[in-house]
Each structure stands twice: as structure tokens, then as C-alpha cells.
Scaffold this active site. Structure first.
Site, PDB file in Angstrom:
ATOM      1  CB  THR A   9     133.054 129.216  51.249  1.00  0.00           C
ATOM      2  OG1 THR A   9     133.528 130.261  50.382  1.00  0.00           O
ATOM      3  CG2 THR A   9     134.228 128.621  52.015  1.00  0.00           C
ATOM      4  CE1 TYR A 169     136.972 134.631  36.137  1.00  0.00           C
ATOM      5  CE2 TYR A 169     135.878 135.119  34.052  1.00  0.00           C
ATOM      6  CZ  TYR A 169     136.056 134.293  35.145  1.00  0.00           C
ATOM      7  OH  TYR A 169     135.348 133.133  35.243  1.00  0.00           O
TER       8      TYR A 169
END
Length: 297
Positions: A9, A169
């Protein structure tokens, strides 16, 4: 041809989807918000009026929704390409409804579940699986702590404290590489290839929106100016190339940077470590260790 792209998106995922639709593929956009999915579709269609797009809403931080997505995709026409791109940086105490750190669920466990399910559904049919990873040279210094996948001991990530979400991460990105090698081995006798790709250090991705100020901290620590970073189109190049190029037909179990296969750190390739991550991941999501397809291992 039909391609599935997660995290499509915005940023790199949307750029990958746009690149693939421009080559005439049907692309399934996967995102967690209906409005953002429609907006991404509209942007792609404005650029490519005949784009053939399908929308699939799923929150990859929710294990139940990942399973439901996998089931829906398994019932749809078979995918020729599956690109796991969705990723985020999140505070370490931000957990999913299942009690799993969001960063672990979205970045590693969701693609683990989704790609396993789709591989089982394809059961020997030709397809290309691509996992969007991160820069292998810097991550060589960040081995996955196989004794603490859930980041229950954040102090082991190092200092400063404010950068620990970024360090976590990085561990999940090393998990991505380890997953590529583990899945490729298990699908070695099938028609499915599995490869990883570093998109580059890219701006405009919204990767750390859940940790305000982190981008500035990372830029100061590693001495770069976010304004000088290339955009998502640059980041989409290697993953999209891996998806369609005849140059990599039949190539599997490799990691690519700028369209070139590179070696990643020994701690990401060691079979014992990758197998342990595979087994620990299976336990976390409630799956058996062995793949459920006849041709897989």
C-alpha cells in the site's frame, strides 16, 4: 502470470506492484487497511490504466488474519510469484494479541506462515518466492539470538536504549535471510525457487512510523542524510527483477544486492542455526516442523 505482494500500500511494495503490473502481471495487493489498499490501487491505475489488480486485506500482526489470508490465497488461482515485502520497526513492548512482538510477527512469522502455506498449496508447481531483506554487510554484526526470539531480554540487543527497536528490526531481517535458505532447502526438489533481496537503503517507506524520531537517530548514528536516500522505485528494482527475469530462472537459495548474488554472514547460512529458527518459528505459530507438501522436505 499472477503475483502476490505484501506490504503493497506504499513504499517499496507499491513500487514493486506497479512494476509488475506494467509487465502485464495480475498483482494481488496485500495490506492491513481497506482505504489504503484502495488508494494504492488508484495510484497504480493512474500510472497504468490497464493494471490488473486484486485487493486482499489482512493485518500481518495478527496470526489469525495471516492464516485466513493464506487460506484465501490458497483457494484462489495459483500464484506464480510471491513477494514478502511487509516490514516495520516497532517498540519492543508493542505486542500482538497472541503476545508476540509486532516486529517479530510482521517481519518474520507472517511470511513464514504465508509462504509455507502457499508452498504446500502449489505442491511442486513452478513459482518464485522472494523475501525482501536488508543490507547483509551491516547485518553481519547482528546475529539472531536463537535463545530469545521474543526479545524478552532487550538489554542483549545493545546500546543505546533508544536504538533497540532498530536493532530488533535488524535481527528480524537476518531471520528473513535464514528463512530463505531454510525454505529453499526444503523446496529444492520442487518447482519453487526461494531467494532474498536487499532493496537498498531507501527513503519514503514509512518503515519506522511507529517509533517517532527513530529515523533521525539512525541517520545520526550511521551518518547519512535521509533527504539523500533514493526512493521506492529504486528499492523495487532487485525484487521485481528476481520475480520475472529469465536470468534467475531455476536459481534458488541465494541473496541478491543490485541484481547480483552475494554471500551473507555465516550465522545466517549455518544449517543448524537455520533449522533451529525454522523449528522455533513453527512452535510459535503452531505448525508442524515438516512441510505438508508431497515434494517438500
Amino acid at each position: 502470470m499472477r503475483a502476490i505482494v505484501t506490504g503493497s500500500t506504499n513504499g517499496i511494495g507499491e513500487a514493486i506492484a506497479r512494476r509488475l503490473t506494467s509487465e502485464g502481471l495480475t498483482v494481488v495487493l496485500v495490506g492491513r487497511d481497506d482505504a489504503r489498499l484502495r488508494s494504492a490501487r488508484d495510484r497504480i491505475v493512474r500510472a497504468i490504466p490497464d493494471a490488473d489488480l486484486e485487493l486482499e486485506r489482512a493485518d500481518l500482526a495478527r496470526l489469525d488474519e495471516v492464516r485466513q489470508l493464506a487460506d484465501r490465497l490458497a483457494e484462489a488461482p495459483p500464484a506464480d510469484i510471491v513477494i514478502s515485502n511487509a516490514a516495520l520497526v516497532a517498540p519492543l513492548d508493542r505486542r500482538t494479541p497472541d503476545g508476540v512482538p509486532r516486529v517479530l510477527m510482521v517481519n518474520h512469522l507472517a511470511p513464514y506462515v504465508l509462504m509455507r502455506r502457499l508452498a504446500e498449496m502449489l505442491d511442486g508447481r513452478r513459482a518464485r518466492f522472494i523475501v525482501v531483506g536488508a543490507e547483509p554487510v551491516s547485518l553481519a554484526r547482528s546475529p539472531v539470538d536463537l535463545d530469545d526470539l521474543m526479545f524478552t531480554r532487550p538489554e542483549r540487543l545493545g546500546e543505546p536504549v533508544d536504538l533497540r527497536p532498530f536493532y530488533a528490526y535488524g535481527r528480524t531481517k537476518n531471520m528473513n535471510a535464514m528463512f530463505v535458505y531454510a525454505l529453499a532447502r526444503r523446496l529444492a526438489d520442487t518447482g519453487i525457487t526461494v531467494n532474498g533481496a536487499h532493496p537498498g537503503i531507501i527513503g519514503g517507506t514509512g518503515l519506522s512510523r511507529e517509533v517517532p524520531g527513530l529515523t533521525t537517530l539512525v541517520a545520526e548514528r550511521f551518518r547519512f542524510d535521509p533527504a539523500d536516500l533514493p526512493g521506492p522505485e529504486t528499492g523495487a528494482d532487485t525484487p521485481a527483477w528476481l520475480a520475472t527475469s529469465p536470468d534467475v530462472d531455476g536459481v534458488t537459495g541465494r541473496f541478491f544486492v543490485d541484481r547480483r548474488a552475494v554471500e551473507t554472514a555465516p550465522h545466517t547460512t549455518d544449517p543448524d542455526r537455520t533449522d533451529r529458527l525454522w523449528s522455533e518459528s513453527a512452535a510459535l505459530v503452531g505448525l508442524p516442523i515438516n512441510l505438508g507438501c508431497a515434494h517438500g522436505r
